[in-house]
Design an enzyme around this catalytic site. Structure first.
Site, PDB file in Angstrom:
ATOM      1  N   HIS A 111     -21.340 -86.871  -6.286  1.00  0.00           N
ATOM      2  CA  HIS A 111     -20.762 -87.294  -7.569  1.00  0.00           C
ATOM      3  C   HIS A 111     -21.917 -87.655  -8.498  1.00  0.00           C
ATOM      4  CE1 HIS A 111     -17.702 -90.179  -9.714  1.00  0.00           C
ATOM      5  NE2 HIS A 111     -18.327 -89.381 -10.551  1.00  0.00           N
ATOM      6  N   GLU A 145      -7.249 -82.284  -5.703  1.00  0.00           N
ATOM      7  CA  GLU A 145      -7.635 -83.133  -4.575  1.00  0.00           C
ATOM      8  C   GLU A 145      -6.726 -84.350  -4.644  1.00  0.00           C
ATOM      9  OE1 GLU A 145     -11.796 -84.194  -3.994  1.00  0.00           O
ATOM     10  OE2 GLU A 145     -11.172 -86.032  -2.967  1.00  0.00           O
ATOM     11  N   HIS A 162     -10.570 -89.743  -0.096  1.00  0.00           N
ATOM     12  CA  HIS A 162     -10.820 -91.117  -0.528  1.00  0.00           C
ATOM     13  C   HIS A 162     -10.275 -92.100   0.501  1.00  0.00           C
ATOM     14  CE1 HIS A 162     -11.964 -94.422  -3.046  1.00  0.00           C
ATOM     15  NE2 HIS A 162     -12.527 -93.559  -3.864  1.00  0.00           N
ATOM     16  N   GLY A 163     -11.193 -92.885   1.031  1.00  0.00           N
ATOM     17  CA  GLY A 163     -10.819 -93.961   1.953  1.00  0.00           C
ATOM     18  C   GLY A 163     -10.484 -93.487   3.360  1.00  0.00           C
ATOM     19  N   ARG A 200     -33.758 -99.296  -3.354  1.00  0.00           N
ATOM     20  CA  ARG A 200     -35.195 -99.573  -3.286  1.00  0.00           C
ATOM     21  C   ARG A 200     -35.987 -98.853  -4.381  1.00  0.00           C
ATOM     22  NH1 ARG A 200     -38.173-101.777   1.228  1.00  0.00           N
ATOM     23  NH2 ARG A 200     -36.987-103.668   1.560  1.00  0.00           N
ATOM     24  N   GLY A 253     -16.707 -89.666   2.744  1.00  0.00           N
ATOM     25  CA  GLY A 253     -18.068 -90.158   2.597  1.00  0.00           C
ATOM     26  C   GLY A 253     -18.304 -91.470   3.319  1.00  0.00           C
ATOM     27  N   HIS A 254     -17.703 -92.541   2.792  1.00  0.00           N
ATOM     28  CA  HIS A 254     -18.047 -93.894   3.234  1.00  0.00           C
ATOM     29  C   HIS A 254     -17.950 -94.070   4.763  1.00  0.00           C
ATOM     30  CE1 HIS A 254     -18.645 -98.182   2.590  1.00  0.00           C
ATOM     31  NE2 HIS A 254     -17.770 -98.342   3.573  1.00  0.00           N
ATOM     32  N   ASP A 295     -23.132 -89.330  -1.288  1.00  0.00           N
ATOM     33  CA  ASP A 295     -23.543 -90.278  -2.337  1.00  0.00           C
ATOM     34  C   ASP A 295     -24.163 -91.559  -1.763  1.00  0.00           C
ATOM     35  OD1 ASP A 295     -22.390 -88.549  -4.106  1.00  0.00           O
ATOM     36  OD2 ASP A 295     -20.658 -89.813  -4.581  1.00  0.00           O
ATOM     37  N   HIS A 296     -23.574 -92.044  -0.654  1.00  0.00           N
ATOM     38  CA  HIS A 296     -24.037 -93.337  -0.141  1.00  0.00           C
ATOM     39  C   HIS A 296     -25.468 -93.307   0.353  1.00  0.00           C
ATOM     40  CE1 HIS A 296     -20.393 -95.411  -0.775  1.00  0.00           C
ATOM     41  NE2 HIS A 296     -19.687 -94.626   0.013  1.00  0.00           N
ATOM     42  N   ASN A 343     -19.297 -86.288   1.723  1.00  0.00           N
ATOM     43  CA  ASN A 343     -19.845 -86.850   0.483  1.00  0.00           C
ATOM     44  C   ASN A 343     -21.087 -87.676   0.854  1.00  0.00           C
ATOM     45  OD1 ASN A 343     -20.370 -88.857  -1.518  1.00  0.00           O
ATOM     46  ND2 ASN A 343     -18.414 -88.360  -2.463  1.00  0.00           N
ATOM     47  N   ARG A 383     -22.770 -89.335 -11.487  1.00  0.00           N
ATOM     48  CA  ARG A 383     -22.161 -90.264 -12.446  1.00  0.00           C
ATOM     49  C   ARG A 383     -22.971 -90.319 -13.728  1.00  0.00           C
ATOM     50  NH1 ARG A 383     -18.592 -94.270 -11.445  1.00  0.00           N
ATOM     51  NH2 ARG A 383     -17.475 -94.067  -9.488  1.00  0.00           N
ATOM     52  N   ARG A 425     -26.017 -93.860 -10.906  1.00  0.00           N
ATOM     53  CA  ARG A 425     -26.272 -94.995 -10.019  1.00  0.00           C
ATOM     54  C   ARG A 425     -26.691 -94.561  -8.604  1.00  0.00           C
ATOM     55  NH1 ARG A 425     -20.225 -97.385  -9.015  1.00  0.00           N
ATOM     56  NH2 ARG A 425     -20.210 -97.444 -11.272  1.00  0.00           N
ATOM     57  N   HIS A 426     -26.306 -93.331  -8.210  1.00  0.00           N
ATOM     58  CA  HIS A 426     -26.776 -92.887  -6.882  1.00  0.00           C
ATOM     59  C   HIS A 426     -27.388 -91.486  -6.954  1.00  0.00           C
ATOM     60  CE1 HIS A 426     -22.631 -91.504  -6.972  1.00  0.00           C
ATOM     61  NE2 HIS A 426     -22.121 -92.654  -6.559  1.00  0.00           N
ATOM     62  N   GLU A 445     -18.679 -83.539  -7.953  1.00  0.00           N
ATOM     63  CA  GLU A 445     -17.688 -84.423  -8.592  1.00  0.00           C
ATOM     64  C   GLU A 445     -18.256 -84.907  -9.900  1.00  0.00           C
ATOM     65  OE1 GLU A 445     -16.424 -87.909  -6.483  1.00  0.00           O
ATOM     66  OE2 GLU A 445     -15.956 -86.702  -4.735  1.00  0.00           O
ATOM     67  N   THR A 457     -16.185 -97.634  -6.914  1.00  0.00           N
ATOM     68  CA  THR A 457     -16.035 -96.230  -6.531  1.00  0.00           C
ATOM     69  C   THR A 457     -14.886 -95.691  -7.376  1.00  0.00           C
ATOM     70  OG1 THR A 457     -15.538 -94.716  -4.711  1.00  0.00           O
ATOM     71  CG2 THR A 457     -14.502 -96.881  -4.606  1.00  0.00           C
ATOM     72  N   THR A 458     -14.615 -94.370  -7.314  1.00  0.00           N
ATOM     73  CA  THR A 458     -13.536 -93.809  -8.120  1.00  0.00           C
ATOM     74  C   THR A 458     -12.231 -94.528  -7.757  1.00  0.00           C
ATOM     75  OG1 THR A 458     -14.681 -91.737  -7.767  1.00  0.00           O
ATOM     76  CG2 THR A 458     -12.562 -91.621  -8.893  1.00  0.00           C
TER      77      THR A 458
HETATM   78  N1  PXP Z   1     -12.956 -87.770  -3.186  1.00  0.00           N
HETATM   79  C1  PXP Z   1     -13.314 -88.298  -4.382  1.00  0.00           C
HETATM   80  C2  PXP Z   1     -12.792 -87.624  -5.609  1.00  0.00           C
HETATM   81  C3  PXP Z   1     -14.141 -89.418  -4.488  1.00  0.00           C
HETATM   82  O1  PXP Z   1     -14.464 -89.923  -5.694  1.00  0.00           O
HETATM   83  C4  PXP Z   1     -14.644 -90.006  -3.292  1.00  0.00           C
HETATM   84  C5  PXP Z   1     -15.561 -91.190  -3.369  1.00  0.00           C
HETATM   85  O2  PXP Z   1     -16.750 -90.846  -3.953  1.00  0.00           O
HETATM   86  C6  PXP Z   1     -14.255 -89.418  -2.071  1.00  0.00           C
HETATM   87  C7  PXP Z   1     -13.408 -88.335  -2.043  1.00  0.00           C
HETATM   88  C8  PXP Z   1     -14.749 -89.961  -0.767  1.00  0.00           C
HETATM   89  O3  PXP Z   1     -14.231 -91.219  -0.544  1.00  0.00           O
HETATM   90  P1  PXP Z   1     -14.785 -92.096   0.648  1.00  0.00           P
HETATM   91  O4  PXP Z   1     -16.227 -92.376   0.351  1.00  0.00           O
HETATM   92  O5  PXP Z   1     -13.935 -93.314   0.610  1.00  0.00           O
HETATM   93  O6  PXP Z   1     -14.614 -91.288   1.898  1.00  0.00           O
END
Ligand code: PXP
Length: 396
Positions: free
Chosen positions: A197, A305, A345-346, A172, A367-368, A163-164, A161, A199, A203-204, A224, A254-255
């Site tokens: 994602h 998912e 996620h996470g 910026r 992602g993160h 997005d970040h 992911n 949104r 926002r990103h 997403e 975040t979600t």
């Molecule tokens: N899956 C979904 C559905 C999400 O919304 C996110 C966060 O955008 C992720 C996975 C990835 O999560 P993380 O950034 O914590 O790895």
């Protein structure tokens, strides 16, 4: 398939039952009996001794007994579906002793006993003749080896992911760093998919990012999105390789939780219908909750998912184990209902391998953790390190 694994032994954990169920399901599929019903009872030495005496007049415990279902002559049982194949009774006490005697992991021993029981149910019999014993032994070896090696074929994948990267750009309000460039680096480093994602508040990720990614991503683009009309129209126009429907709240960082499908079945089914018409498979992001899994199957999703956030946030080992078990059970249930299974996620560098090892899980969306590490090690290295962990799931 109707498969019941029942415990009559206080030392058997849910974890063991799930593993036995997974192995049994595999053997039923491989033996083409997956339309039948089988009951597997894991019990004590005492109970199996009693059964051995009652049904075979042998006054001793044994490791496994098979009881093929016998149809009464006059029966309408023929009409029942699924067709009963019979019962397998396994002494858990014996399995523990034998695993120590043969210096074999307990689950391996249980899997052997399950295969042995199944083969008896479908007519193999090592007691009939030497030749029959040879045939049965070979079949057992083949099935157990196939089972052990199957994850090497079904390797779990990493989808990154990005997005970040766009979050930093938007901070910026300029043109870099570019999530499209990031996606290309992730693919070069071994990622098998790119996730963004879009949104409602943009926002990103921006519309333009998704349109360019649609042209440049060579693996798989997973969009997403919330089920808002404007975003649905955008997705139908851009046609990503798949979409993942997520709940979206304006104020969240975040979600947060998974989708509540049960409470909005019609709306989600309508969105899935539109995507299906455009040949876009839909994944539903849900908590590891069996009601939601069932609802996901009912509304015609292709994937779920499973939200791994609670597992990732668990503050001690016991909580983490409980959350892990919920994810594993949910993944297995989803697979049984014909859904394909992703998770995310996470997830990070220390908690991903165990999730990647859950059999039905095909892909992890991360992602993160990857973008955070890339600040120090570079994006390519961060993705390579995570790919190695995700793929290690196949050897767990
Ligand atoms: N899956 C979904 C559905 C999400 O919304 C996110 C966060 O955008 C992720 C996975 C990835 O999560 P993380 O950034 O914590 O790895």
């Amino acid at each position: 398939m109707a498969l019941y694994v029942i415990s009559h032994h206080h030392q058997i954990s849910k974890h063991i039952i799930n593993k036995c169920r997974r192995a049994a399901r595999y053997f039923m599929e491989r033996c083409d009996i997956d339309t039948h019903q089988v009951n597997i009872v894991l019990t004590t030495d005492e109970e199996i001794r009693d059964l051995n005496f009652r049904f075979r007049k042998i006054d001793a415990a044994t490791n496994v007994l098979s009881f093929p279902f016998e149809e009464p002559d006059d029966s309408a049982v023929h009409l029942l579906s699924p067709k009963e194949l019979g019962d397998i009774v396994i002494s858990f006490d014996r399995a523990v002793q034998e695993s120590q005697t043969y210096n074999q992991p307990l689950q391996q021993r249980l899997n052997w006993l399950i295969v042995h029981g199944f083969l008896h149910l479908i007519g193999y019999d090592h007691e009939r003749s030497e030749k029959d014993a040879e045939i049965m032994l070979k079949k057992e070896h083949d099935l157990l080896n196939e089972y052990k090696n199957q994850r090497r074929v079904l390797m779990p994948h990493l989808a990154v992911n990005v997005d970040h990267v766009a979050t930093i750009r938007e901070a910026r309000g300029i043109i870099e760093p570019d999530p499209v460039t990031a996606a290309a680096v992730c693919e070069l480093a071994g990622a098998q998919g790119i996730v963004v994602h879009l949104r409602e508040d943009r926002r990103h990720i921006q519309d333009r990012d998704v349109r360019i990614l649609r042209e440049t991503v060579k693996t798989k683009l997973n969009l997403e999105m919330g089920a808002a009309q404007e975003i649905i129209e955008f997705a139908l126009d851009v046609k990503p390789d798949m979409v993942t429907l997520v709940p979206e709240k304006r104020k969240e960082l975040t979600t947060e939780g998974g989708l509540n499908i049960v409470s909005q079945k019609k709306k989600i089914a309508r969105t899935i219908g539109k995507m299906t018409k455009a040949n876009i498979p839909v994944s539903l992001f849900i908590d590891p909750d069996l009601k939601q899994i069932k609802a996901a199957a009912d509304v015609g999703a292709t994937f779920v998912e499973i939200h791994t956030g609670a597992y990732a946030d668990a503050t001690n080992e016991s909580l983490q184990f409980d959350e892990f078990e919920l994810i594993r059970t949910a993944a297995e249930e989803a697979h049984l209902l014909g859904l394909r299974v992703n998770a995310g996620h996470g997830l990070g560098y220390t908690n991903t391998a165990a999730i990647a090892a859950i059999d039905p899980i095909e892909e992890l969306s991360i992602g993160h953790a990857i973008i955070s590490r890339s600040v120090f090690s570079g994006l390519e290295q961060a993705v390579r390190d995570m790919c190695e962990i995700v793929e290690s799931g196949s050897f767990y």
